[in-house]
Design a protein around this motif. Structure first.
Motif, PDB file in Angstrom:
ATOM      1  N   CYS A   4     -19.011  20.809  16.306  1.00  0.00           N
ATOM      2  CA  CYS A   4     -17.807  20.160  16.839  1.00  0.00           C
ATOM      3  C   CYS A   4     -16.645  20.356  15.861  1.00  0.00           C
ATOM      4  O   CYS A   4     -16.851  20.488  14.652  1.00  0.00           O
ATOM      5  N   ASN A   5     -15.430  20.354  16.392  1.00  0.00           N
ATOM      6  CA  ASN A   5     -14.231  20.561  15.591  1.00  0.00           C
ATOM      7  C   ASN A   5     -13.278  19.386  15.751  1.00  0.00           C
ATOM      8  O   ASN A   5     -13.021  18.945  16.882  1.00  0.00           O
ATOM      9  N   SER A   6     -12.772  18.893  14.634  1.00  0.00           N
ATOM     10  CA  SER A   6     -11.759  17.831  14.691  1.00  0.00           C
ATOM     11  C   SER A   6     -10.561  18.226  13.837  1.00  0.00           C
ATOM     12  O   SER A   6     -10.712  18.778  12.751  1.00  0.00           O
ATOM     13  N   HIS A   7      -9.379  17.928  14.366  1.00  0.00           N
ATOM     14  CA  HIS A   7      -8.119  18.239  13.685  1.00  0.00           C
ATOM     15  C   HIS A   7      -7.246  16.988  13.708  1.00  0.00           C
ATOM     16  O   HIS A   7      -7.053  16.385  14.768  1.00  0.00           O
ATOM     17  N   GLU A   8      -6.744  16.603  12.555  1.00  0.00           N
ATOM     18  CA  GLU A   8      -5.999  15.347  12.458  1.00  0.00           C
ATOM     19  C   GLU A   8      -4.741  15.556  11.615  1.00  0.00           C
ATOM     20  O   GLU A   8      -4.808  16.073  10.504  1.00  0.00           O
ATOM     21  N   LEU A   9      -3.585  15.157  12.169  1.00  0.00           N
ATOM     22  CA  LEU A   9      -2.314  15.268  11.458  1.00  0.00           C
ATOM     23  C   LEU A   9      -1.465  14.041  11.757  1.00  0.00           C
ATOM     24  O   LEU A   9      -1.108  13.790  12.911  1.00  0.00           O
ATOM     25  N   TYR A  10      -1.147  13.259  10.724  1.00  0.00           N
ATOM     26  CA  TYR A  10      -0.271  12.092  10.863  1.00  0.00           C
ATOM     27  C   TYR A  10       0.898  12.255   9.887  1.00  0.00           C
ATOM     28  O   TYR A  10       0.686  12.542   8.706  1.00  0.00           O
ATOM     29  N   GLU A  51      14.657  15.628   7.854  1.00  0.00           N
ATOM     30  CA  GLU A  51      13.737  14.645   8.433  1.00  0.00           C
ATOM     31  C   GLU A  51      13.225  15.119   9.788  1.00  0.00           C
ATOM     32  O   GLU A  51      12.036  15.022  10.104  1.00  0.00           O
ATOM     33  N   PHE A  52      14.140  15.633  10.587  1.00  0.00           N
ATOM     34  CA  PHE A  52      13.789  16.087  11.930  1.00  0.00           C
ATOM     35  C   PHE A  52      12.820  17.260  11.870  1.00  0.00           C
ATOM     36  O   PHE A  52      11.834  17.324  12.618  1.00  0.00           O
ATOM     37  N   ALA A  53      13.053  18.200  10.954  1.00  0.00           N
ATOM     38  CA  ALA A  53      12.156  19.340  10.805  1.00  0.00           C
ATOM     39  C   ALA A  53      10.777  18.889  10.323  1.00  0.00           C
ATOM     40  O   ALA A  53       9.745  19.427  10.756  1.00  0.00           O
ATOM     41  N   PHE A  54      10.746  17.889   9.457  1.00  0.00           N
ATOM     42  CA  PHE A  54       9.480  17.394   8.917  1.00  0.00           C
ATOM     43  C   PHE A  54       8.616  16.798  10.017  1.00  0.00           C
ATOM     44  O   PHE A  54       7.421  17.091  10.129  1.00  0.00           O
ATOM     45  N   ILE A  55       9.196  15.963  10.856  1.00  0.00           N
ATOM     46  CA  ILE A  55       8.417  15.276  11.885  1.00  0.00           C
ATOM     47  C   ILE A  55       8.133  16.187  13.068  1.00  0.00           C
ATOM     48  O   ILE A  55       7.227  15.939  13.866  1.00  0.00           O
ATOM     49  N   GLY A  56       8.907  17.284  13.178  1.00  0.00           N
ATOM     50  CA  GLY A  56       8.779  18.167  14.336  1.00  0.00           C
ATOM     51  C   GLY A  56       7.423  18.822  14.467  1.00  0.00           C
ATOM     52  O   GLY A  56       7.004  19.183  15.570  1.00  0.00           O
ATOM     53  N   GLU A  57       6.682  18.976  13.360  1.00  0.00           N
ATOM     54  CA  GLU A  57       5.370  19.602  13.426  1.00  0.00           C
ATOM     55  C   GLU A  57       4.417  18.810  14.317  1.00  0.00           C
ATOM     56  O   GLU A  57       3.568  19.394  15.012  1.00  0.00           O
ATOM     57  N   VAL A  58       4.538  17.486  14.298  1.00  0.00           N
ATOM     58  CA  VAL A  58       3.685  16.662  15.158  1.00  0.00           C
ATOM     59  C   VAL A  58       4.126  16.784  16.611  1.00  0.00           C
ATOM     60  O   VAL A  58       3.288  16.951  17.519  1.00  0.00           O
ATOM     61  N   ILE A  59       5.431  16.717  16.853  1.00  0.00           N
ATOM     62  CA  ILE A  59       5.938  16.824  18.224  1.00  0.00           C
ATOM     63  C   ILE A  59       5.532  18.159  18.846  1.00  0.00           C
ATOM     64  O   ILE A  59       5.203  18.244  20.037  1.00  0.00           O
TER      65      ILE A  59
END
Length: 447
Positions: free
Chosen positions: A310-316, A405-413
């Motif tokens: 199984c594979n899990s990927h987590e990014l916060y 800030e916007f570029a930093f959070i954009g990876e999650v979006i």
């Protein structure tokens, strides 16, 4: 403690009313949940999974609880007109903890797909609800889950039958509505049968400027070869306290994409427990937090690899300003025999002021040898070199800060698969950073 006593007294004095306004399947586990709550009490900060949030303090105020099921006057379709452009969702509403069924979407769902009141589903499909309700959300292991189970009288039921693909996203807007300070206990049960596919968008909003305390328990069963996209977006206000426990069971070769996004809130405590029950399953669990003033956001996750392959990927990711407090504790458990496990866990944070605080605790617990697992966290401020570079090219300091800030959070979006939702969230995040209302301009709730 007084905070526990008031809920023990509430249940003891109103037990029959709670039973009368709910369904047998929900009532069957209610007394056991009550006993579990009395035994445990609210967890203190000495309990590992609750070390970053004072739960007793959250539940100490005396909120009203609508055990009589008094209907609050509200037509959400006329009050709330926020919709993600071009997403073409099937739009449903939950007012406080009650499914709104006076008007439903005109566009029908595929045959056999159910989106309905949990109370009604318990009466119409008692065997199905009894099979799943309360099975992975164990009241013996978590006091908040026990409290929710003993007090919840209704909620939401979503069922997608075997091999049915729901092309149109299902959007559920949870609206908090009250003339007094109110406690709401919402329950959600999601059942994805073998080979089923669906995309669900849950949006939390407040219609009134009152103090709200919300507990929410979501149980999601993702069957063999099934696929579930579950997006949870919170845009409430600083008087709102939200405690959400999400439990997910994944069977063989299933796929899950879970995204939790906190853009506006008061105090938020999210817990995710995900279990792999069959080989070949994969999950992507992502979180985005933007907090300022004195907001508090605590995300706690457990990904339990009970089987191999199984594979899990987590990014916060967090951006904290002013006196905001953020916390992330993520534990990946690889059990004995779970060979060929792949797991990666990342938590990255921007702390914009000396007064803001970020607590981070990524964890790996591995009892198998043939695995690929990684974890890590970073806490820092904006890159001075990048700020200097942008200012040298005519971008003022404030705008340069917002862009970074916007570029930093954009990876999650960018992890969101629904393109219209992804584009809309980019807009909302930008408005949030600029201090503007993070809601649609045509929404009456904002006015």
């Amino acid at each position: 403690m007084a905070s526990e006593k008031q809920y023990i007294d509430l249940y003891s004095e109103n037990r029959q009313l709670i039973f009368d306004h709910s369904a047998k399947v929900m009532n069957d586990v209610r007394d056991a949940a009550f006993e579990d709550f009395k035994r445990q009490g609210f967890p203190s900060r000495k309990v590992e999974r609750y070390k970053y949030t004072d739960m007793d303090k959250l539940f100490e105020p005396d909120y009203g609880v609508n055990v009589n099921r008094v209907e609050f006057p509200l037509n959400p379709y006329s009050v709330f007109s926020c919709d993600v452009p071009n997403l073409s969702t099937s739009l449903y509403f939950v007012v406080n903890d009650a499914f709104y069924k006076k008007a439903l979407p005109k566009a029908g769902l595929p045959e056999g797909v159910e989106v309905m009141s949990l109370k009604d589903a318990s009466e119409q499909y008692p065997e199905t609800i009894a099979k799943y309700y309360g099975k992975i959300a164990k009241t013996s292991e978590d006091a908040v889950t026990a409290l929710n189970t003993m007090l919840a009288q209704d909620g939401l039921f979503i069922h997608v039958p075997k091999n049915v693909k729901v092309d149109r996203a299902i959007q559920v807007v949870n609206i908090l509505r009250s003339d007094v300070d109110l406690m709401v206990n919402r329950r959600v049960l999601i059942v994805m049968d073998e080979g089923a596919e669906a995309k669900l968008l849950f949006c939390d909003d407040s219609a009134d400027d009152r103090h709200f305390l919300g507990t929410q328990v979501i149980e999601a069963y993702v069957g063999e070869n099934a696929s579930l996209d579950l997006y949870c977006l919170e845009e409430t206000h600083e008087k709102n306290t939200r405690v959400s426990n999400v439990y997910i069971d994944q069977q063989a070769n299933s796929r899950l994409n879970h995204n939790v996004l906190t853009l506006q809130n008061g105090i938020t405590r999210n817990k995710l427990d995900l279990v792999f029950k069959g080989e070949g399953a994969e999950c992507w669990c992502n979180g985005c937090v933007i907090a300022d003033k004195s907001q508090h956001v605590d995300n706690n996750t457990l990904i339990d690899h009970q089987v191999g392959h199984c594979n899990s990927h987590e990014l916060y990711k967090y951006v904290l300003d002013d006196k905001a407090v953020g916390a992330f504790a993520g534990r990946v458990l690889v059990r004995h025999g779970s060979q060929k496990t792949n797991s990666d866990e990342r938590n990255q944070n921007l702390v914009m002021t000396k007064q803001a605080r970020m607590y981070t605790q990524p964890m790996l617990e591995i009892y198998a040898d043939d695995v690929k697992c990684s974890h890590g966290s970073t806490v820092g401020q904006l890159n001075d070199a990048a700020m200097f570079y942008m200012q040298q090219r005519g971008i003022d300091e404030h705008e340069a800060k917002l862009l970074l800030e916007f570029a930093f959070i954009g990876e999650v979006i960018d992890q969101i698969k629904l393109e219209p939702l992804r584009e809309r969230l980019h807009q909302l995040v930008e408005k949030r950073f600029r201090g503007e209302l993070g809601k649609c301009s045509n929404c009456q709730i904002c006015k």
